[in-house]
Design a protein around this motif. Structure first.
Motif, PDB file in Angstrom:
ATOM      1  N   MET A   1     -25.072  58.442 -49.429  1.00 13.60           N
ATOM      2  CA  MET A   1     -24.253  59.616 -49.736  1.00 13.60           C
ATOM      3  C   MET A   1     -24.973  60.612 -50.637  1.00 13.60           C
ATOM      4  O   MET A   1     -24.614  61.795 -50.678  1.00 13.60           O
TER       5      MET A   1
ATOM      6  N   PHE B   1     -23.583  50.470 -39.594  1.00 13.39           N
ATOM      7  CA  PHE B   1     -22.753  51.273 -40.503  1.00 13.39           C
ATOM      8  C   PHE B   1     -23.279  52.703 -40.610  1.00 13.39           C
ATOM      9  O   PHE B   1     -22.513  53.674 -40.508  1.00 13.39           O
TER      10      PHE B   1
ATOM     11  N   VAL C   1     -21.296  56.656 -39.956  1.00  9.53           N
ATOM     12  CA  VAL C   1     -20.859  57.487 -41.082  1.00  9.53           C
ATOM     13  C   VAL C   1     -21.482  58.881 -40.970  1.00  9.53           C
ATOM     14  O   VAL C   1     -22.532  59.058 -40.354  1.00  9.53           O
TER      15      VAL C   1
END
Length: 241
Positions: free
Chosen positions: A60, A181, A185
């Protein structure tokens, strides 16, 4: 790039920092509670594996300096103080875990590895660095746990065949989970996350497990954190991640 743009911080950076802090506090709290209640659980490995879950958060971040300044470097300083004598950190439960529950330098070098990988791999090869972290945290951690409990066939440096198999399997499986994953995202544009290599990504994950199984077997315990993650990261870079 001017200085102002270099020191930008985004909403994603702030959210990622909050999540990382929550993770660290939760893991350390659980480790301290376990340490007070029983001596049958290796609390260092609880920290080792638990903190490793930040690979599911650090994608992130949009600016490397934010990670270094507010996460990696401060954590390294805290663990360095924990190795010393007669200060607030070394006299705490964390100091006891650092100095009396395993290799004294282990946790410090663990974080040093993160500092270096953030500095070298943020704009490129972020996926490679992430898999390297998985090998260092999940792979090494579970290898130690399984090896101590079930390791009957000894090899080198006190390691066992059972522990080595665990290192390989856990690294490969968690790396596959991580790659899956990252594939779903919404990735920020600033980080060097790529999910395609010169060979299928799933095969890269298996190779990562094989590499760390070898390095973990032959590396002295006090420096295996650095050797494991750098070796796996380097091989993943060569494979195009």
């Amino acid at each position: 790039m001017d200085l102002g743009s270099f020191f930008e911080i985004s909403d994603n950076d702030i959210l990622a920092l909050i999540l990382v802090y929550i993770l660290i506090i939760a893991v350390l709290t659980i480790a301290m509670l376990i340490q007070k209640r029983t001596d049958k659980v290796d609390v260092r490995k609880v920290i080792h594996i638990g903190i490793g879950n930040f690979v599911f958060i650090w994608w992130m971040f949009e600016h490397a300096w934010v990670m270094e300044a507010f996460f990696a470097v401060p954590f390294a300083i805290i663990l360095f103080l924990a190795m010393l004598k007669d200060n607030v950190v070394s006299n705490s439960s964390l100091g006891d875990i650092t100095n009396n529950k395993g290799h004294k330098q282990g946790l410090f070098l663990y974080v040093v590895s993160i500092v270096v990988l953030v500095a070298l791999c943020f704009n490129e090869h972020w996926t490679a660095a992430s898999i390297g972290i998985v090998a260092m945290t999940w792979g090494d951690g579970f290898g130690s746990i399984i090896g101590k409990k079930y390791g009957k066939h000894k090899t080198f440096n006190g390691k066992s065949v059972e522990g080595t198999i665990a290192v390989f399997a856990v690294t490969a499986v968690v790396s596959l989970i991580l790659v899956a994953f990252l594939g779903v995202v919404p990735l920020p544009a600033g980080t060097g996350i790529v999910l395609e290599a010169v060979i299928p990504t799933w095969l890269c994950c298996i190779i990562a497990g094989l590499v760390v199984a070898v390095t973990e077997t032959f590396s002295p315990g006090w420096i295996d954190n650095i050797i494991n993650c750098f070796a796996v990261t380097g091989v993943m870079i060569l494979l195009g991640l």
